[in-house]
Motif scaffolding. Structure first.
Motif, PDB file in Angstrom:
ATOM      1  N   ALA A 149      -3.911   0.524  -4.570  1.00  0.00           N
ATOM      2  CA  ALA A 149      -3.960   0.298  -3.122  1.00  0.00           C
ATOM      3  C   ALA A 149      -2.886   1.117  -2.421  1.00  0.00           C
ATOM      4  O   ALA A 149      -3.109   1.686  -1.346  1.00  0.00           O
ATOM      5  CB  ALA A 149      -3.781  -1.188  -2.823  1.00  0.00           C
ATOM      6  N   ILE A 150      -1.712   1.185  -3.032  1.00  0.00           N
ATOM      7  CA  ILE A 150      -0.621   1.971  -2.435  1.00  0.00           C
ATOM      8  C   ILE A 150      -0.992   3.454  -2.402  1.00  0.00           C
ATOM      9  O   ILE A 150      -0.811   4.132  -1.394  1.00  0.00           O
ATOM     10  CB  ILE A 150       0.686   1.741  -3.225  1.00  0.00           C
ATOM     11  CG1 ILE A 150       1.204   0.335  -2.936  1.00  0.00           C
ATOM     12  CG2 ILE A 150       1.724   2.799  -2.884  1.00  0.00           C
ATOM     13  CD1 ILE A 150       2.224  -0.159  -3.926  1.00  0.00           C
ATOM     14  N   LYS A 151      -1.545   3.930  -3.524  1.00  0.00           N
ATOM     15  CA  LYS A 151      -1.939   5.344  -3.583  1.00  0.00           C
ATOM     16  C   LYS A 151      -3.017   5.662  -2.557  1.00  0.00           C
ATOM     17  O   LYS A 151      -3.035   6.740  -1.977  1.00  0.00           O
ATOM     18  CB  LYS A 151      -2.474   5.670  -4.984  1.00  0.00           C
ATOM     19  CG  LYS A 151      -1.397   6.208  -5.912  1.00  0.00           C
ATOM     20  CD  LYS A 151      -2.032   6.799  -7.177  1.00  0.00           C
ATOM     21  CE  LYS A 151      -1.101   6.570  -8.365  1.00  0.00           C
ATOM     22  NZ  LYS A 151      -1.785   6.049  -9.544  1.00  0.00           N
ATOM     23  N   ALA A 198      -4.061  -2.829  -9.465  1.00  0.00           N
ATOM     24  CA  ALA A 198      -4.712  -2.879  -8.151  1.00  0.00           C
ATOM     25  C   ALA A 198      -3.708  -2.567  -7.041  1.00  0.00           C
ATOM     26  O   ALA A 198      -4.016  -1.839  -6.092  1.00  0.00           O
ATOM     27  CB  ALA A 198      -5.340  -4.253  -7.929  1.00  0.00           C
ATOM     28  N   LEU A 199      -2.491  -3.110  -7.166  1.00  0.00           N
ATOM     29  CA  LEU A 199      -1.472  -2.829  -6.151  1.00  0.00           C
ATOM     30  C   LEU A 199      -1.119  -1.345  -6.132  1.00  0.00           C
ATOM     31  O   LEU A 199      -1.018  -0.723  -5.073  1.00  0.00           O
ATOM     32  CB  LEU A 199      -0.201  -3.641  -6.419  1.00  0.00           C
ATOM     33  CG  LEU A 199      -0.281  -5.151  -6.272  1.00  0.00           C
ATOM     34  CD1 LEU A 199       1.104  -5.771  -6.326  1.00  0.00           C
ATOM     35  CD2 LEU A 199      -0.942  -5.535  -4.957  1.00  0.00           C
ATOM     36  N   ARG A 200      -0.942  -0.793  -7.340  1.00  0.00           N
ATOM     37  CA  ARG A 200      -0.582   0.634  -7.387  1.00  0.00           C
ATOM     38  C   ARG A 200      -1.698   1.491  -6.805  1.00  0.00           C
ATOM     39  O   ARG A 200      -1.436   2.444  -6.062  1.00  0.00           O
ATOM     40  CB  ARG A 200      -0.251   1.044  -8.820  1.00  0.00           C
ATOM     41  CG  ARG A 200       1.190   0.682  -9.208  1.00  0.00           C
ATOM     42  CD  ARG A 200       1.604   1.375 -10.493  1.00  0.00           C
ATOM     43  NE  ARG A 200       0.821   0.883 -11.612  1.00  0.00           N
ATOM     44  CZ  ARG A 200       1.203  -0.113 -12.398  1.00  0.00           C
ATOM     45  NH1 ARG A 200       2.364  -0.719 -12.207  1.00  0.00           N
ATOM     46  NH2 ARG A 200       0.432  -0.506 -13.396  1.00  0.00           N
ATOM     47  N   TRP A 205      -3.588  -7.018 -11.458  1.00  0.00           N
ATOM     48  CA  TRP A 205      -2.917  -7.088 -10.166  1.00  0.00           C
ATOM     49  C   TRP A 205      -1.978  -5.897  -9.979  1.00  0.00           C
ATOM     50  O   TRP A 205      -1.985  -5.233  -8.942  1.00  0.00           O
ATOM     51  CB  TRP A 205      -2.162  -8.413 -10.078  1.00  0.00           C
ATOM     52  CG  TRP A 205      -1.541  -8.708  -8.761  1.00  0.00           C
ATOM     53  CD1 TRP A 205      -0.223  -8.941  -8.519  1.00  0.00           C
ATOM     54  CD2 TRP A 205      -2.199  -8.836  -7.496  1.00  0.00           C
ATOM     55  NE1 TRP A 205      -0.024  -9.200  -7.189  1.00  0.00           N
ATOM     56  CE2 TRP A 205      -1.214  -9.138  -6.541  1.00  0.00           C
ATOM     57  CE3 TRP A 205      -3.529  -8.721  -7.082  1.00  0.00           C
ATOM     58  CZ2 TRP A 205      -1.510  -9.328  -5.193  1.00  0.00           C
ATOM     59  CZ3 TRP A 205      -3.820  -8.905  -5.743  1.00  0.00           C
ATOM     60  CH2 TRP A 205      -2.824  -9.206  -4.813  1.00  0.00           C
ATOM     61  N   PRO A 211       4.364 -14.386   0.024  1.00  0.00           N
ATOM     62  CA  PRO A 211       3.493 -13.457   0.769  1.00  0.00           C
ATOM     63  C   PRO A 211       2.032 -13.489   0.322  1.00  0.00           C
ATOM     64  O   PRO A 211       1.128 -13.494   1.163  1.00  0.00           O
ATOM     65  CB  PRO A 211       4.150 -12.092   0.509  1.00  0.00           C
ATOM     66  CG  PRO A 211       5.612 -12.404   0.391  1.00  0.00           C
ATOM     67  CD  PRO A 211       5.634 -13.725  -0.372  1.00  0.00           C
ATOM     68  N   MET A 222      -3.474   4.476   0.328  1.00  0.00           N
ATOM     69  CA  MET A 222      -3.044   4.485   1.730  1.00  0.00           C
ATOM     70  C   MET A 222      -2.274   5.759   2.023  1.00  0.00           C
ATOM     71  O   MET A 222      -1.494   6.215   1.187  1.00  0.00           O
ATOM     72  CB  MET A 222      -2.198   3.260   2.017  1.00  0.00           C
ATOM     73  CG  MET A 222      -3.082   2.114   2.498  1.00  0.00           C
ATOM     74  SD  MET A 222      -2.086   0.746   2.966  1.00  0.00           S
ATOM     75  CE  MET A 222      -1.490   0.281   1.366  1.00  0.00           C
ATOM     76  N   PRO A 223      -2.457   6.328   3.217  1.00  0.00           N
ATOM     77  CA  PRO A 223      -1.758   7.571   3.522  1.00  0.00           C
ATOM     78  C   PRO A 223      -0.257   7.367   3.582  1.00  0.00           C
ATOM     79  O   PRO A 223       0.227   6.324   4.028  1.00  0.00           O
ATOM     80  CB  PRO A 223      -2.316   7.949   4.909  1.00  0.00           C
ATOM     81  CG  PRO A 223      -2.817   6.678   5.488  1.00  0.00           C
ATOM     82  CD  PRO A 223      -3.288   5.846   4.342  1.00  0.00           C
ATOM     83  N   ASP A 224       0.491   8.372   3.122  1.00  0.00           N
ATOM     84  CA  ASP A 224       1.943   8.338   3.261  1.00  0.00           C
ATOM     85  C   ASP A 224       2.331   8.458   4.736  1.00  0.00           C
ATOM     86  O   ASP A 224       1.510   8.804   5.579  1.00  0.00           O
ATOM     87  CB  ASP A 224       2.569   9.483   2.463  1.00  0.00           C
ATOM     88  CG  ASP A 224       2.562   9.192   0.963  1.00  0.00           C
ATOM     89  OD1 ASP A 224       2.287   8.043   0.579  1.00  0.00           O
ATOM     90  OD2 ASP A 224       2.835  10.128   0.193  1.00  0.00           O
ATOM     91  N   VAL A 225       3.605   8.186   4.997  1.00  0.00           N
ATOM     92  CA  VAL A 225       4.134   8.304   6.356  1.00  0.00           C
ATOM     93  C   VAL A 225       3.799   9.687   6.928  1.00  0.00           C
ATOM     94  O   VAL A 225       4.126  10.698   6.324  1.00  0.00           O
ATOM     95  CB  VAL A 225       5.668   8.076   6.312  1.00  0.00           C
ATOM     96  CG1 VAL A 225       6.297   8.482   7.610  1.00  0.00           C
ATOM     97  CG2 VAL A 225       5.971   6.632   5.974  1.00  0.00           C
ATOM     98  N   PRO A 226       3.105   9.719   8.071  1.00  0.00           N
ATOM     99  CA  PRO A 226       2.543  10.976   8.545  1.00  0.00           C
ATOM    100  C   PRO A 226       3.422  11.757   9.517  1.00  0.00           C
ATOM    101  O   PRO A 226       3.162  12.923   9.762  1.00  0.00           O
ATOM    102  CB  PRO A 226       1.280  10.494   9.278  1.00  0.00           C
ATOM    103  CG  PRO A 226       1.681   9.171   9.847  1.00  0.00           C
ATOM    104  CD  PRO A 226       2.706   8.579   8.928  1.00  0.00           C
ATOM    105  N   TRP A 227       4.426  11.118  10.098  1.00  0.00           N
ATOM    106  CA  TRP A 227       5.069  11.747  11.270  1.00  0.00           C
ATOM    107  C   TRP A 227       5.862  12.995  10.875  1.00  0.00           C
ATOM    108  O   TRP A 227       6.559  12.995   9.878  1.00  0.00           O
ATOM    109  CB  TRP A 227       5.989  10.734  11.955  1.00  0.00           C
ATOM    110  CG  TRP A 227       5.267   9.485  12.296  1.00  0.00           C
ATOM    111  CD1 TRP A 227       4.241   9.348  13.175  1.00  0.00           C
ATOM    112  CD2 TRP A 227       5.498   8.165  11.756  1.00  0.00           C
ATOM    113  NE1 TRP A 227       3.820   8.031  13.202  1.00  0.00           N
ATOM    114  CE2 TRP A 227       4.580   7.296  12.352  1.00  0.00           C
ATOM    115  CE3 TRP A 227       6.388   7.645  10.820  1.00  0.00           C
ATOM    116  CZ2 TRP A 227       4.532   5.953  12.056  1.00  0.00           C
ATOM    117  CZ3 TRP A 227       6.336   6.316  10.515  1.00  0.00           C
ATOM    118  CH2 TRP A 227       5.408   5.483  11.132  1.00  0.00           C
ATOM    119  N   ARG A 270      -1.153 -14.596   2.777  1.00  0.00           N
ATOM    120  CA  ARG A 270      -2.220 -13.663   3.117  1.00  0.00           C
ATOM    121  C   ARG A 270      -3.595 -14.137   2.675  1.00  0.00           C
ATOM    122  O   ARG A 270      -4.585 -13.899   3.343  1.00  0.00           O
ATOM    123  CB  ARG A 270      -1.991 -12.324   2.414  1.00  0.00           C
ATOM    124  CG  ARG A 270      -0.936 -11.472   3.033  1.00  0.00           C
ATOM    125  CD  ARG A 270      -0.697 -10.299   2.111  1.00  0.00           C
ATOM    126  NE  ARG A 270       0.550  -9.628   2.410  1.00  0.00           N
ATOM    127  CZ  ARG A 270       0.668  -8.656   3.300  1.00  0.00           C
ATOM    128  NH1 ARG A 270      -0.377  -8.263   3.974  1.00  0.00           N
ATOM    129  NH2 ARG A 270       1.836  -8.089   3.513  1.00  0.00           N
TER     130      ARG A 270
END
Lengths: 241, 241
Positions: free
Chosen positions: B232-234, B228-230, B225, B156, B236-241, B160
């Motif tokens: 980047a995950i933080k 940075a990944l952790r 790395w 992956p 980003m917004p969590d699932v909003p629905w 990318r």
């Protein structure tokens, strides 16, 4: 192919599946690989499958209709453990019917792998992986996620970022990012996705959603993830020697 | 198992290999999987292998000694294409010797996969993947990298972030991050690593380095790395629905 991931958390359960099935690269179709049985206040049980579609569809029918006169169904079993046993019995019932013929045509063709998760009133929330022989294992705090199907592309992000005490909606985001890596690298995994989030002791699903091309949130995290990765790579020094 | 990645770039070539070999999980050893032949000003040729170690070691010996009286060796072939043909011939020579016996014991046991890259004076810099039958393909601007062995975990990030016009030292960093994902997810891939960087028309390697546990740069990018990944995950917004 297929990619499904099930995550057992301290405070809940997340299940995510893709929809692509194929019999050869020239015969591609879309099938829902997640089935959810929900009786609010009483039980929530989710099942995801990979492998031979005829086997997994037969298993689902057996779970709903029971394996014999007066036997339990997925709606009457008293615990998730008993539900996993019922799934195992259903797999073996299908094996008895078609396993010999399938295996005679092609060794290893009796191929099915299932993830079963949920909770029944008064019992624990659990997650099981059921194999082709109907035997099964359960997830625990040390191994909080199971993957079936094309699992490798999406595993590194889960290995790095997921823990038993992750919040369910954060875990769902991780599952979607893991799915994104798989979608990009393997054409035989495809949209739409089915996502289920369950919070322990709620006895009803917190979220059930199909996610298709153009879904704004999924697009947002796919693009956000790609650019975050590119920025992270840029920010790190190149090979210095 | 093994993980090797070869990258052909507009301005050069990067090769990276791990060192773990195993005959069962209880029989693990460390072997160099990269061989580099270098005659400064004349030729640089790198070879990496996965699969049966006895086969790949025999192939290397054939390349160095030639396949018959007065035949070419890896140091006399006039182009990388001819070098790839020589590798193919060497694979088939080993198949003639032991292929029948290996396959009789276990179908598919004659299993070797090789990446060959480099440049000979006056010719193009190229990268080839050679299969068990001795046939081969070459990398191009549309598919600038080849992987052999346990390739899925590390794919992956390359899908990318890597392009044909990436700088060699940036590509080497990407190869190391791809290796890091593989090391984390598959115990049968292990340190030390061997890294080679070549810049087109230099006709000598720019870098050859073994990277082992505790290497400061590799540790830095592994940790960088992960965090940075952790982050980047933080972010980003969590699932909003």
């Amino acid at each position: 192919m297929t990619y499904c991931v099930g995550i057992l958390l301290k405070t809940g359960l997340v299940m995510l599946s893709d929809s692509r099935t194929n019999a050869g690269v020239d015969n591609i179709a879309s099938f829902r690989k997640m089935t959810v049985w929900e009786q609010p206040g009483e039980r929530v049980i989710g099942l995801m499958s990979s492998g031979n579609l005829a086997i997994s569809q037969a298993v689902v029918t057996y779970l709903e209709e029971g394996l014999g006169e007066g036997g339990d169904t997925i709606l009457t079993v008293p615990s998730l453990f008993k539900a996993a046993q019922l799934v195992g019995q259903a797999v073996r019932a299908v094996y008895t019917e078609v396993g010999g013929t399938l295996e005679a045509k092609e060794p290893g063709a009796f191929n099915v792998s299932l993830l079963l998760g949920g909770q029944i009133k008064g019992r624990r929330c659990r997650l099981f992986q059921v194999y082709s022989a109907g035997n099964f294992i359960h997830a625990s705090d040390r191994t909080p996620f199971f993957q079936i199907g094309e699992h490798k592309y999406g595993k590194p992000i889960l290995d790095r970022a997921l823990a038993y005490d992750t919040e369910p909606r954060t875990a769902a985001k991780l599952a979607l990012l893991s799915m994104d890596s798989t979608l990009r690298s393997n054409l035989s995994v495809g949209l739409p996705l089915d996502l289920m989030i369950y919070r322990t002791d709620a006895l009803k699903t917190e979220l059930r959603r199909s996610i298709d091309e153009g879904d704004p949130y999924f697009e947002q995290i796919r693009q956000g993830w790609s650019s975050a990765l590119r920025n992270a790579i840029k920010a790190m020094p190149d090979v210095p020697w």
